[in-house]
Design a protein around this motif. Structure first.
Motif, PDB file in Angstrom:
ATOM      1  N   VAL A 127      41.988  47.048  40.352  1.00  0.00           N
ATOM      2  CA  VAL A 127      43.318  46.474  40.131  1.00  0.00           C
ATOM      3  C   VAL A 127      43.412  45.904  38.716  1.00  0.00           C
ATOM      4  O   VAL A 127      42.519  45.175  38.282  1.00  0.00           O
ATOM      5  N   ILE A 170      53.254  46.329  42.592  1.00  0.00           N
ATOM      6  CA  ILE A 170      53.054  45.938  43.998  1.00  0.00           C
ATOM      7  C   ILE A 170      54.197  46.537  44.811  1.00  0.00           C
ATOM      8  O   ILE A 170      55.372  46.261  44.541  1.00  0.00           O
ATOM      9  N   ALA A 182      49.202  38.079  41.337  1.00  0.00           N
ATOM     10  CA  ALA A 182      50.290  38.905  41.852  1.00  0.00           C
ATOM     11  C   ALA A 182      51.600  38.156  41.641  1.00  0.00           C
ATOM     12  O   ALA A 182      51.722  36.998  42.033  1.00  0.00           O
ATOM     13  N   VAL A 233      48.937  47.961  46.082  1.00  0.00           N
ATOM     14  CA  VAL A 233      48.909  47.916  44.624  1.00  0.00           C
ATOM     15  C   VAL A 233      48.642  49.335  44.124  1.00  0.00           C
ATOM     16  O   VAL A 233      47.667  49.968  44.545  1.00  0.00           O
TER      17      VAL A 233
END
Lengths: 330, 330
Positions: free
Chosen positions: B171, B177, B251, B291
């Protein structure tokens, strides 16, 4: 459907059996291709992916209302091992060795100290079996559970060589039934026991641990041919013994052959429990049974502390009961 | 440890996190050799015996106090599928495909019809995933459960190629997302919801099913590189999103990017819930996240009905929060 003392206390074994029959209806018509025919229903079997010779065995269990006694006495260090050992014994019936375990702990109010004590019991019993405590769920559910109450259930997954799964058909008239001693009620009959015995006075007896029979069974298998096994849980000897036997035989036990622990004597006396109630609600001192050829019985008994020959297998015809517990040989 | 609305309703997420930390202490110092490092804790991983390239994934879950709403409305046909789908989604986070499932049903008074209806829900959801309903336990526990109450938990075991288990390190800042829509509360936040909404009036909304994201995820994986996933359960976006991310990223979600279902709007209004409470107690309309590289985002979204880009990954330093939900891009 008769109502007996256990049913009057709130646990209706007949309703339980009816529910199980309904589940079979629900599931009728579809079965996963890798799900194997179950042997007595102690543990389900599922073909190990990519391996034609081995299977995974799995079982889910709880510890019953023993959790209410633990909660009342604030003794949180025993029920975890009870649960793991119960699960270990269930898949041992199909000869499986534990791989991993997951717990479900539901509480009215989450006290991290208490939860950790309960999970510690699971962990330590897992470790003794070289079984991973792979996961679990802790749920705080006010409104469903009283503040100090909790429920505890768990699931075990083990591994077995398919050639080692006991086959009902091997059991024959003349085989001996070997019993392993129970330490107490284990995880069954607590709803009735709580009606008959004062929890504070009898707390230690009531919380006596549910042992694992893993080492004893493995020791006996080294010296004896074990044809069938049963874990004596809800339903007692009368309902559990037949689960791994073929239809054409019956199990005859003599209760003079083993010592009934005092807690059961007291329960029978206070509850004025008749024969069927005793042997269907409680284990009455036998926690696990093995069927072996008569020629192997002495060696099997010698291999495990406390093991005793408690009965034998006879031919069965028509509607005869599949398990009988006699006072002594007729 | 702050006390918020959810804690005041009786579910203390901080206590839950504390319990999980205590479990880690309990288990410190021993780990089964075949137990693999967990990825975010949605499902445990255990090496498949005799196979160096695959692992079993397992997870145990319940449906929370949604069972109280089902009991009050006497609607027993939905919670079984809720439970199975919850479990399927949990092991889907590590990319596992279901093999088998076992249920635990505990009741105050055993009604075989009711029990069969609940188990039917489990069975049908299992069948849709070609997952065996391998076993289960039904326990009648008066004194722990009120006569009409029940609890329902379950354990799923699945299979995954180790090379397909998502790796946190993949990631990177700039990744998108993608969120999959929730149908309602799924299986979390019910203790607070029951305080704020009348069960009879809002019954249908409250019992809205917990969907399986299995097909949607598999469809997206055909067209996009999926680097990490999260099942948005207890703890909401704020606590679940970071579980499968590396420490050096955060995030960022914008809640203007998806529609918040009316049930959450009503809960927020009635409970006067602040931002953190909303996004830590409820899923707020996003049930599952993935993701993906930004370049794959459009393809991923097109592959699954209702999927939306809901945010992106940014670099994180020091003590910055690991997940943030904004009203819109700052």
């Amino acid at each position: 459907m008769t109502r007996d003392s256990y049913a009057a206390a709130g646990v209706d074994i007949a309703a339980g059996n009816e529910a199980v029959a309904r589940y079979k209806d629900v599931m009728h018509g579809w079965r996963h291709a890798d799900q194997l025919e179950e042997i007595g229903g102690f543990g389900g079997l599922f073909r190990l992916p990519g391996d034609s010779e081995r299977a995974l065995a799995a079982s889910t269990d709880g510890v019953g209302t023993k959790v209410l006694i633990a909660a009342e006495l604030e003794r949180y260090d025993t029920v975890g091992a009870d649960l793991v050992n119960h699960c270990v014994n269930d898949i041992l019936v199909v000869n499986a060795t534990p791989l991993f375990f997951l717990d479900y702990l539901a509480v009215g109010k989450l006290e991290p100290d208490v939860a950790a004590e309960i999970v510690r019991g699971c962990f330590e019993a897992c470790r003794k079996h070289n079984c991973a405590l792979l996961g679990g769920e802790t749920a705080e559910m006010p409104g469903l559970y009283a503040e100090k109450h909790f429920d505890l259930a768990g699931t075990i997954v083990g591994l077995v060589d398919l050639q080692d799964v006991p086959k009902r058909e091997d059991v024959q008239p003349g085989d001996a039934i070997v019993g392993l001693p129970a330490r107490g009620l284990h995880t069954n009959g607590y709803t009735l026991a709580r009606k008959l015995l004062d929890t504070k006075t009898f707390g230690d007896l009531l919380l006596a641990g549910h042992p694992s029979y893993y080492d004893a069974v493995r020791a006996m298998q080294k010296v004896a041919r074990v044809k069938a096994m049963a874990h004596i849980t809800g339903g007692g000897l009368l309902e559990n013994l037949p689960r791994t036997l073929p239809d054409n035989v019956k199990a005859i036990c003599e209760h003079s052959r083993w010592e009934v622990p005092p807690v059961f004597v007291e329960l029978v006396r206070r509850g004025n429990l008749d024969h069927k109630e005793r042997y269907r609600t409680f284990n009455m001192g036998i926690g696990y049974t093995l069927v072996v050829p008569l020629a192997d019985a002495a060696k099997a008994v010698a291999a495990a502390p406390g093991a005793k020959v408690i009965g034998w297998i006879e031919a069965r015809s028509g509607d005869e009961p599949r398990a009988i517990v006699h006072p002594s040989r007729a």
